[in-house]
Design a protein around this motif. Structure first.
Motif, PDB file in Angstrom:
ATOM      1  N   MET A  72      37.800  44.158  47.868  1.00 13.27           N
ATOM      2  CA  MET A  72      36.538  43.448  47.663  1.00 13.27           C
ATOM      3  C   MET A  72      36.013  43.746  46.272  1.00 13.27           C
ATOM      4  N   ALA A  73      35.613  42.709  45.548  1.00 18.76           N
ATOM      5  CA  ALA A  73      35.075  42.891  44.200  1.00 18.76           C
ATOM      6  C   ALA A  73      33.967  41.878  43.969  1.00 18.76           C
ATOM      7  N   THR A  74      32.838  42.365  43.469  1.00 17.19           N
ATOM      8  CA  THR A  74      31.741  41.472  43.117  1.00 17.19           C
ATOM      9  C   THR A  74      31.335  41.721  41.677  1.00 17.19           C
ATOM     10  N   LEU A  75      30.942  40.647  40.998  1.00 17.39           N
ATOM     11  CA  LEU A  75      30.448  40.739  39.631  1.00 17.39           C
ATOM     12  C   LEU A  75      29.023  40.226  39.633  1.00 17.39           C
ATOM     13  N   ASP A  76      28.081  41.121  39.371  1.00 17.84           N
ATOM     14  CA  ASP A  76      26.660  40.773  39.448  1.00 17.84           C
ATOM     15  C   ASP A  76      26.334  40.121  40.788  1.00 17.84           C
ATOM     16  N   GLU A  77      26.860  40.723  41.863  1.00 14.18           N
ATOM     17  CA  GLU A  77      26.626  40.356  43.264  1.00 14.18           C
ATOM     18  C   GLU A  77      27.315  39.064  43.689  1.00 14.18           C
TER      19      GLU A  77
ATOM     20  N   PRO B  18      26.439  43.615  29.046  1.00 14.83           N
ATOM     21  CA  PRO B  18      27.372  44.030  30.096  1.00 14.83           C
ATOM     22  C   PRO B  18      26.948  43.599  31.495  1.00 14.83           C
ATOM     23  N   SER B  19      27.961  43.306  32.317  1.00 15.05           N
ATOM     24  CA  SER B  19      27.769  42.961  33.716  1.00 15.05           C
ATOM     25  C   SER B  19      28.194  44.126  34.591  1.00 15.05           C
ATOM     26  N   VAL B  20      27.947  43.998  35.883  1.00 19.23           N
ATOM     27  CA  VAL B  20      28.220  45.068  36.835  1.00 19.23           C
ATOM     28  C   VAL B  20      29.286  44.605  37.822  1.00 19.23           C
ATOM     29  N   LEU B  21      30.462  45.188  37.734  1.00 18.71           N
ATOM     30  CA  LEU B  21      31.557  44.907  38.655  1.00 18.71           C
ATOM     31  C   LEU B  21      31.599  46.017  39.694  1.00 18.71           C
ATOM     32  N   VAL B  22      31.551  45.655  40.967  1.00 22.42           N
ATOM     33  CA  VAL B  22      31.565  46.636  42.052  1.00 22.42           C
ATOM     34  C   VAL B  22      32.783  46.395  42.923  1.00 22.42           C
ATOM     35  N   THR B  23      33.588  47.427  43.123  1.00 20.21           N
ATOM     36  CA  THR B  23      34.744  47.351  44.003  1.00 20.21           C
ATOM     37  C   THR B  23      34.646  48.460  45.049  1.00 20.21           C
ATOM     38  N   VAL B  24      35.173  48.200  46.226  1.00 21.67           N
ATOM     39  CA  VAL B  24      35.078  49.135  47.344  1.00 21.67           C
ATOM     40  C   VAL B  24      36.465  49.331  47.947  1.00 21.67           C
ATOM     41  N   ARG B  25      36.793  50.583  48.246  1.00 25.28           N
ATOM     42  CA  ARG B  25      38.047  50.899  48.915  1.00 25.28           C
ATOM     43  C   ARG B  25      37.803  52.020  49.927  1.00 25.28           C
ATOM     44  N   PRO B  26      38.665  52.150  50.941  1.00 23.56           N
ATOM     45  CA  PRO B  26      38.490  53.229  51.915  1.00 23.56           C
ATOM     46  C   PRO B  26      38.626  54.593  51.245  1.00 23.56           C
ATOM     47  N   ALA B  27      37.906  55.577  51.780  1.00 25.12           N
ATOM     48  CA  ALA B  27      37.976  56.943  51.267  1.00 25.12           C
ATOM     49  C   ALA B  27      38.968  57.747  52.090  1.00 25.12           C
ATOM     50  N   GLY B  28      39.640  58.693  51.440  1.00 25.92           N
ATOM     51  CA  GLY B  28      40.543  59.592  52.145  1.00 25.92           C
ATOM     52  C   GLY B  28      39.776  60.703  52.839  1.00 25.92           C
TER      53      GLY B  28
ATOM     54  N   PRO C  60      31.119  36.998  44.215  1.00 21.84           N
ATOM     55  CA  PRO C  60      32.546  37.317  44.305  1.00 21.84           C
ATOM     56  C   PRO C  60      33.224  37.173  42.942  1.00 21.84           C
ATOM     57  N   ALA C  61      33.944  38.204  42.535  1.00 21.97           N
ATOM     58  CA  ALA C  61      34.592  38.193  41.223  1.00 21.97           C
ATOM     59  C   ALA C  61      35.863  37.352  41.285  1.00 21.97           C
ATOM     60  N   THR C  62      36.062  36.524  40.269  1.00 25.44           N
ATOM     61  CA  THR C  62      37.260  35.702  40.169  1.00 25.44           C
ATOM     62  C   THR C  62      38.230  36.324  39.167  1.00 25.44           C
ATOM     63  N   ALA C  63      39.455  35.806  39.164  1.00 22.49           N
ATOM     64  CA  ALA C  63      40.443  36.292  38.197  1.00 22.49           C
ATOM     65  C   ALA C  63      39.967  36.054  36.771  1.00 22.49           C
ATOM     66  N   ASP C  64      39.320  34.918  36.538  1.00 24.47           N
ATOM     67  CA  ASP C  64      38.815  34.631  35.196  1.00 24.47           C
ATOM     68  C   ASP C  64      37.714  35.616  34.801  1.00 24.47           C
ATOM     69  N   ASP C  65      36.923  36.052  35.783  1.00 25.30           N
ATOM     70  CA  ASP C  65      35.852  37.007  35.489  1.00 25.30           C
ATOM     71  C   ASP C  65      36.401  38.333  34.965  1.00 25.30           C
ATOM     72  N   VAL C  66      37.489  38.811  35.576  1.00 21.86           N
ATOM     73  CA  VAL C  66      38.003  40.138  35.229  1.00 21.86           C
ATOM     74  C   VAL C  66      39.105  40.088  34.180  1.00 21.86           C
ATOM     75  N   LEU C  67      39.535  38.870  33.778  1.00 22.16           N
ATOM     76  CA  LEU C  67      40.588  38.763  32.767  1.00 22.16           C
ATOM     77  C   LEU C  67      40.219  39.446  31.455  1.00 22.16           C
ATOM     78  N   PRO C  68      38.984  39.283  30.940  1.00 19.91           N
ATOM     79  CA  PRO C  68      38.633  39.995  29.698  1.00 19.91           C
ATOM     80  C   PRO C  68      38.747  41.514  29.839  1.00 19.91           C
ATOM     81  N   LEU C  69      38.388  42.041  31.013  1.00 17.42           N
ATOM     82  CA  LEU C  69      38.501  43.482  31.227  1.00 17.42           C
ATOM     83  C   LEU C  69      39.967  43.903  31.224  1.00 17.42           C
ATOM     84  N   ALA C  70      40.818  43.089  31.854  1.00 14.37           N
ATOM     85  CA  ALA C  70      42.239  43.410  31.904  1.00 14.37           C
ATOM     86  C   ALA C  70      42.875  43.362  30.516  1.00 14.37           C
ATOM     87  N   LEU C  71      42.433  42.416  29.686  1.00 18.41           N
ATOM     88  CA  LEU C  71      43.061  42.221  28.378  1.00 18.41           C
ATOM     89  C   LEU C  71      42.531  43.179  27.319  1.00 18.41           C
TER      90      LEU C  71
END
Length: 263
Positions: free
Chosen positions: A1-6, A100-110, A8-19
């Motif tokens: 799950m990933a949200t950008l400024d609340e 800057p924007s706020v990207l929030v991702t969530v994953r299970p904790a160990g 749903p984040a798209t591939a285009d949204d996170v492409l600049p971060l990846a590049l």
């Protein structure tokens, strides 16, 4: 799950971060009751790093709202990562990145505590070590080298021969008197490290330079970050270390007893 400024984040949204990989972040372990140990420190880190990376003030109230929204419907402990980056950033003009924007991702904790960790000393020094930035290539390359050598993670050693930190964690040691020794070196000021120094008051804490040989001669060693809490190191290179040291148990208990903060 990933949200950008609340949203749903798209591939285009996170492409600049990846590049460009230009941004900074913090990761927070969220317990089942939706509280977070050191939440205030995490927000302070984001605000401090945003000023360094982008030269602007970060609205941490907005960040907390985004995290709360992302946690709706999440069951059980999880790890939330908040990444601050400007989707308009360009490789040739990073000085133009100032919104800057706020990207929030969530994953299970160990589970806590995790199994002990075998580390290999690797020569590496992070860029801007006081900032928790997204430039992880060097750290992951060092981790890969350690794993190819039969260990699980890398313990960074500077060109001066002094131990600093781990792949994505702060390192610390227990001396023969039961005191905790934090390396005097350029390191990320970890939230878990700060919480332990504040709450594990029955244990002596000091900062000192530590060589690899000195690290191997310690009574125990451990890694800390928000995801793992206090994780014993079972070995550094070919030197086996005790994972049953009483100071480790006391630190672990102190950390788990720290009350969480609500969003």
């Amino acid at each position: 799950m990933a949200t950008l400024d609340e949203k749903p984040a798209t591939a285009d949204d996170v492409l600049p971060l990846a590049l460009t990989n230009y941004g900074h972040f913090t990761s927070m372990r969220v317990d089942a009751d939706r509280t977070i140990r050191g939440l205030t420190l995490h927000m302070e880190r984001l605000a401090r790093d945003c000023k360094i990376v982008y030269g602007v003030d970060l609205d941490t109230g907005r960040v907390r709202g985004h995290v709360s929204e992302a946690l709706d419907g999440q069951a059980g402990p999880c790890v939330v990562r908040v990444t601050i980056y400007d989707p308009a950033v360009e490789m040739g003009h990073p000085a133009d990145a100032e919104n800057p924007s706020v990207l929030v991702t969530v994953r299970p904790a160990g589970k806590l505590p995790p199994a002990p960790l075998r580390a290999k000393s690797v020569q590496y020094e992070r860029d801007l070590p006081h900032v928790k930035h997204c430039g992880l290539f060097g750290a992951l390359h060092a981790r890969r080298a350690a794993q190819l050598a039969g260990a699980e993670d890398a313990l960074f050693v500077g060109r001066d021969g002094l131990v600093s930190e781990g792949g994505t964690w702060n390192a610390a040691f227990v001396d023969g008197n039961g005191a905790v020794v934090w390396p005097q070196a350029p390191v990320l000021p970890g939230v878990t490290m700060a919480l332990l120094r504040q709450h594990a008051t029955g244990i002596e804490h000091r900062t000192a330079t530590v060589t690899v040989d000195q690290a191997k001669a310690m009574a125990a060693a451990f890694a800390t970050n928000t995801s793992i809490g206090v994780r014993a190191l079972s070995a550094i290179d070919d030197t086996e270390l005790s994972t049953q040291n009483p100071t480790l148990a006391a630190l672990r208990d102190a950390y788990l007893s720290i009350p969480g903060e609500t969003l």
